[in-house]
Design a protein around this motif. Structure first.
Motif, PDB file in Angstrom:
ATOM      1  N   HIS A 182     -17.532  18.297 -21.885  1.00  0.00           N
ATOM      2  CA  HIS A 182     -17.494  18.101 -23.328  1.00  0.00           C
ATOM      3  C   HIS A 182     -18.381  19.100 -24.071  1.00  0.00           C
ATOM      4  CE1 HIS A 182     -15.785  14.298 -21.911  1.00  0.00           C
ATOM      5  NE2 HIS A 182     -15.232  14.201 -23.117  1.00  0.00           N
ATOM      6  N   GLY A 183     -18.909  20.078 -23.360  1.00  0.00           N
ATOM      7  CA  GLY A 183     -19.724  21.101 -23.996  1.00  0.00           C
ATOM      8  C   GLY A 183     -21.003  20.554 -24.617  1.00  0.00           C
ATOM      9  N   GLN A 184     -21.534  19.486 -24.031  1.00  0.00           N
ATOM     10  CA  GLN A 184     -22.736  18.842 -24.582  1.00  0.00           C
ATOM     11  C   GLN A 184     -23.980  19.289 -23.833  1.00  0.00           C
ATOM     12  OE1 GLN A 184     -20.906  15.079 -23.846  1.00  0.00           O
ATOM     13  NE2 GLN A 184     -20.631  14.603 -26.020  1.00  0.00           N
ATOM     14  N   GLN A 185     -25.018  19.601 -24.566  1.00  0.00           N
ATOM     15  CA  GLN A 185     -26.272  20.096 -23.986  1.00  0.00           C
ATOM     16  C   GLN A 185     -27.419  19.301 -24.611  1.00  0.00           C
ATOM     17  OE1 GLN A 185     -26.537  22.461 -21.620  1.00  0.00           O
ATOM     18  NE2 GLN A 185     -28.705  23.007 -21.625  1.00  0.00           N
ATOM     19  N   PRO A 186     -27.763  18.154 -24.032  1.00  0.00           N
ATOM     20  CA  PRO A 186     -28.870  17.376 -24.589  1.00  0.00           C
ATOM     21  C   PRO A 186     -30.174  18.173 -24.588  1.00  0.00           C
ATOM     22  CG  PRO A 186     -27.616  16.087 -22.990  1.00  0.00           C
ATOM     23  CD  PRO A 186     -27.142  17.493 -22.868  1.00  0.00           C
ATOM     24  N   LYS A 187     -31.088  17.765 -25.467  1.00  0.00           N
ATOM     25  CA  LYS A 187     -32.391  18.416 -25.522  1.00  0.00           C
ATOM     26  C   LYS A 187     -33.232  18.079 -24.297  1.00  0.00           C
ATOM     27  CE  LYS A 187     -32.382  18.096 -30.566  1.00  0.00           C
ATOM     28  NZ  LYS A 187     -32.957  17.358 -31.730  1.00  0.00           N
ATOM     29  N   ARG A 188     -32.989  16.911 -23.727  1.00  0.00           N
ATOM     30  CA  ARG A 188     -33.772  16.511 -22.549  1.00  0.00           C
ATOM     31  C   ARG A 188     -33.051  15.379 -21.820  1.00  0.00           C
ATOM     32  NH1 ARG A 188     -38.728  17.505 -20.562  1.00  0.00           N
ATOM     33  NH2 ARG A 188     -39.171  18.775 -22.415  1.00  0.00           N
ATOM     34  N   ILE A 189     -33.236  15.374 -20.510  1.00  0.00           N
ATOM     35  CA  ILE A 189     -32.820  14.259 -19.667  1.00  0.00           C
ATOM     36  C   ILE A 189     -34.074  13.464 -19.285  1.00  0.00           C
ATOM     37  CG2 ILE A 189     -31.871  13.573 -17.434  1.00  0.00           C
ATOM     38  CD1 ILE A 189     -30.275  16.189 -17.422  1.00  0.00           C
ATOM     39  N   LEU A 190     -33.992  12.152 -19.434  1.00  0.00           N
ATOM     40  CA  LEU A 190     -34.981  11.282 -18.788  1.00  0.00           C
ATOM     41  C   LEU A 190     -34.307  10.685 -17.567  1.00  0.00           C
ATOM     42  CD1 LEU A 190     -36.989   9.061 -21.317  1.00  0.00           C
ATOM     43  CD2 LEU A 190     -37.614  11.254 -20.315  1.00  0.00           C
ATOM     44  N   PHE A 191     -34.836  10.992 -16.393  1.00  0.00           N
ATOM     45  CA  PHE A 191     -34.282  10.442 -15.157  1.00  0.00           C
ATOM     46  C   PHE A 191     -35.195   9.316 -14.685  1.00  0.00           C
ATOM     47  CE2 PHE A 191     -34.029  10.058 -10.576  1.00  0.00           C
ATOM     48  CZ  PHE A 191     -32.669   9.879 -10.396  1.00  0.00           C
ATOM     49  N   ALA A 244     -17.706  11.757 -28.346  1.00  0.00           N
ATOM     50  CA  ALA A 244     -17.230  13.083 -28.759  1.00  0.00           C
ATOM     51  C   ALA A 244     -18.278  13.817 -29.582  1.00  0.00           C
ATOM     52  CB  ALA A 244     -15.946  12.934 -29.570  1.00  0.00           C
ATOM     53  N   THR A 245     -19.346  13.114 -29.930  1.00  0.00           N
ATOM     54  CA  THR A 245     -20.374  13.665 -30.790  1.00  0.00           C
ATOM     55  C   THR A 245     -21.430  14.433 -29.989  1.00  0.00           C
ATOM     56  OG1 THR A 245     -21.979  13.100 -32.518  1.00  0.00           O
ATOM     57  CG2 THR A 245     -21.786  11.583 -30.663  1.00  0.00           C
ATOM     58  N   THR A 246     -22.323  15.078 -30.689  1.00  0.00           N
ATOM     59  CA  THR A 246     -23.480  15.703 -30.047  1.00  0.00           C
ATOM     60  C   THR A 246     -24.357  14.620 -29.447  1.00  0.00           C
ATOM     61  OG1 THR A 246     -23.471  17.523 -31.626  1.00  0.00           O
ATOM     62  CG2 THR A 246     -25.548  17.106 -30.468  1.00  0.00           C
ATOM     63  N   LEU A 247     -24.852  14.864 -28.252  1.00  0.00           N
ATOM     64  CA  LEU A 247     -25.803  13.942 -27.617  1.00  0.00           C
ATOM     65  C   LEU A 247     -27.158  14.638 -27.543  1.00  0.00           C
ATOM     66  CD1 LEU A 247     -23.639  12.464 -24.698  1.00  0.00           C
ATOM     67  CD2 LEU A 247     -24.357  11.309 -26.804  1.00  0.00           C
ATOM     68  N   ASP A 248     -28.136  14.086 -28.245  1.00  0.00           N
ATOM     69  CA  ASP A 248     -29.463  14.705 -28.250  1.00  0.00           C
ATOM     70  C   ASP A 248     -30.221  14.440 -26.961  1.00  0.00           C
ATOM     71  OD1 ASP A 248     -29.318  15.797 -30.903  1.00  0.00           O
ATOM     72  OD2 ASP A 248     -29.519  13.744 -31.657  1.00  0.00           O
ATOM     73  N   TYR A 249     -30.006  13.256 -26.375  1.00  0.00           N
ATOM     74  CA  TYR A 249     -30.749  12.883 -25.169  1.00  0.00           C
ATOM     75  C   TYR A 249     -29.848  12.133 -24.202  1.00  0.00           C
ATOM     76  CZ  TYR A 249     -34.907  14.174 -27.755  1.00  0.00           C
ATOM     77  OH  TYR A 249     -35.843  14.886 -28.469  1.00  0.00           O
ATOM     78  N   LEU A 250     -30.156  12.297 -22.922  1.00  0.00           N
ATOM     79  CA  LEU A 250     -29.531  11.510 -21.863  1.00  0.00           C
ATOM     80  C   LEU A 250     -30.628  10.767 -21.111  1.00  0.00           C
ATOM     81  CD1 LEU A 250     -27.238  10.688 -19.837  1.00  0.00           C
ATOM     82  CD2 LEU A 250     -27.834  12.766 -18.558  1.00  0.00           C
ATOM     83  N   VAL A 251     -30.448   9.469 -20.968  1.00  0.00           N
ATOM     84  CA  VAL A 251     -31.308   8.682 -20.080  1.00  0.00           C
ATOM     85  C   VAL A 251     -30.446   8.236 -18.911  1.00  0.00           C
ATOM     86  CG1 VAL A 251     -32.723   6.617 -19.815  1.00  0.00           C
ATOM     87  CG2 VAL A 251     -32.770   7.892 -21.976  1.00  0.00           C
ATOM     88  N   TYR A 252     -30.824   8.645 -17.704  1.00  0.00           N
ATOM     89  CA  TYR A 252     -30.064   8.244 -16.520  1.00  0.00           C
ATOM     90  C   TYR A 252     -30.825   7.111 -15.837  1.00  0.00           C
ATOM     91  CZ  TYR A 252     -27.014   8.267 -12.524  1.00  0.00           C
ATOM     92  OH  TYR A 252     -26.107   7.884 -11.577  1.00  0.00           O
ATOM     93  N   SER A 253     -30.256   5.910 -15.939  1.00  0.00           N
ATOM     94  CA  SER A 253     -30.956   4.699 -15.491  1.00  0.00           C
ATOM     95  C   SER A 253     -30.047   3.854 -14.620  1.00  0.00           C
ATOM     96  CB  SER A 253     -31.423   3.899 -16.724  1.00  0.00           C
ATOM     97  OG  SER A 253     -32.112   2.729 -16.353  1.00  0.00           O
ATOM     98  N   ALA A 254     -29.592   4.439 -13.526  1.00  0.00           N
ATOM     99  CA  ALA A 254     -28.646   3.754 -12.647  1.00  0.00           C
ATOM    100  C   ALA A 254     -29.360   2.734 -11.764  1.00  0.00           C
ATOM    101  CB  ALA A 254     -27.931   4.773 -11.771  1.00  0.00           C
ATOM    102  N   ALA A 255     -28.575   1.851 -11.200  1.00  0.00           N
ATOM    103  CA  ALA A 255     -29.074   0.905 -10.199  1.00  0.00           C
ATOM    104  C   ALA A 255     -28.085   0.882  -9.044  1.00  0.00           C
ATOM    105  CB  ALA A 255     -29.233  -0.491 -10.789  1.00  0.00           C
ATOM    106  N   ALA A 256     -28.605   0.876  -7.843  1.00  0.00           N
ATOM    107  CA  ALA A 256     -27.732   0.857  -6.669  1.00  0.00           C
ATOM    108  C   ALA A 256     -27.037  -0.500  -6.556  1.00  0.00           C
ATOM    109  CB  ALA A 256     -28.540   1.140  -5.411  1.00  0.00           C
ATOM    110  N   THR A 257     -25.736  -0.459  -6.314  1.00  0.00           N
ATOM    111  CA  THR A 257     -24.985  -1.695  -6.065  1.00  0.00           C
ATOM    112  C   THR A 257     -25.183  -2.151  -4.631  1.00  0.00           C
ATOM    113  OG1 THR A 257     -23.332  -1.006  -7.689  1.00  0.00           O
ATOM    114  CG2 THR A 257     -22.697  -2.749  -6.160  1.00  0.00           C
ATOM    115  N   ASP A 258     -25.144  -1.199  -3.721  1.00  0.00           N
ATOM    116  CA  ASP A 258     -25.370  -1.487  -2.297  1.00  0.00           C
ATOM    117  C   ASP A 258     -26.698  -0.871  -1.890  1.00  0.00           C
ATOM    118  OD1 ASP A 258     -22.829  -2.754  -1.890  1.00  0.00           O
ATOM    119  OD2 ASP A 258     -21.911  -0.764  -1.932  1.00  0.00           O
TER     120      ASP A 258
END
Length: 284
Positions: free
Chosen positions: A99-108, A61-75
């Protein structure tokens, strides 16, 4: 006063290593994965499924400064890659918006599979991305989704990750794995700790006001012919037998450069496969 906050969506092996490095720097770290009991101590668990469009109940519910998207394929098929990288990122971006969140940057977290070169060419972030397989094509589609998200985005194209628990090559060498010497089949690799370390370095640089590029390749200092790596491992491990039928079937061959990341000040802890595999074999 707490440090910056980051959500690592897909907090598996490399994501957990990243989390530990950021926690040591007093960052607030949220880790999204199905089984939060497997997250490192100190990570705030977010039990969720990237493949499900339903927002996790305990989304921060808090502010998110950064998002790191680090998924792995299951199939590991086309549908599996689309679900993990394209649709999963779409879900996370939607949850941020809800949630109205706007991180400063995404690392994909992307992959060098976006490069289709096969003749030993040197590759950098400006090289043509002409992926021949669905994995590279879908990774490019997901990268573009991050770039078009309205949030500043940086793609981190990791090469072959190895380390504790990622010992496929060591197993093959012990079995007497053969590889063609000519033409050389160049491979690129990065220790899992260095993959996490590069991402931590980029996040901290951004937080400190450094201007980041929109793409970095994660690779060690020494792309090498697979035959050279196998020969070194055989000698290091004392393997003397060759198997009759254990031969390489790889087709790709390229050499990836880490010059852009190093120009920003990053250095891999394991400069070449020698240091990295020696550490793995020593149990460190």
């Amino acid at each position: 006063m707490s440090g910056p906050s980051v959500l690592i969506a897909g907090c598996g092996d490399v994501g957990s290593r990243l989390a530990e490095q950021l926690l040591a720097e007093q960052w607030q770290v949220f880790g999204l994965r199905r089984t939060v009991s497997r997250l490192p101590a100190g990570v705030i668990g977010v039990a969720g499924d990237l493949f499900n469009e339903q927002c996790p109940a305990d989304w921060p519910a808090t502010t998110l400064d950064y998002l790191v998207y680090s998924a792995a394929a299951t199939d590991h098929d086309e549908a599996g890659y689309r679900a993990a990288y394209v649709e999963g990122l779409q879900h996370v971006l939607s949850w941020l918006k809800q949630h109205g969140q706007q991180p400063k940057r995404i690392l994909f977290v992307s992959s060098s599979s976006v490069y289709g070169q096969q003749a030993g060419e040197w590759i950098d972030e400006t090289s043509a991305t002409e992926a021949s397989g669905y994995s590279g094509r879908l990774m490019l589609e997901a990268e573009q989704l991050a770039l078009d998200s309205g949030i500043p985005a940086t793609r981190v194209r990791l090469t072959g990750i190895y380390g504790p628990g990622r010992e496929w090559l060591l197993t093959q060498v012990r079995r007497g794995y053969r590889v063609a010497v000519e033409p050389p089949l160049y491979g690129n690799r990065i220790h899992a700790d260095d993959a996490a370390g590069l991402m931590a370095f980029l996040l901290k640089a951004d937080h400190q006001g450094e201007a980041l590029d929109d793409c970095y390749i994660g690779v060690d200092d020494a792309p090498a012919p697979l035959a050279e790596v196998v020969a070194w491992l055989r000698e290091y491990m004392g393997v003397t037998e060759w198997a009759e039928d254990a031969t390489v079937r790889r087709t790709g061959s390229k050499r990836c450069s880490n010059a852009r990341a190093k120009a920003l000040g990053w250095l891999p802890g394991y400069a070449t496969y020698r240091e990295g595999y020696a550490a793995v074999l020593a149990g460190s």
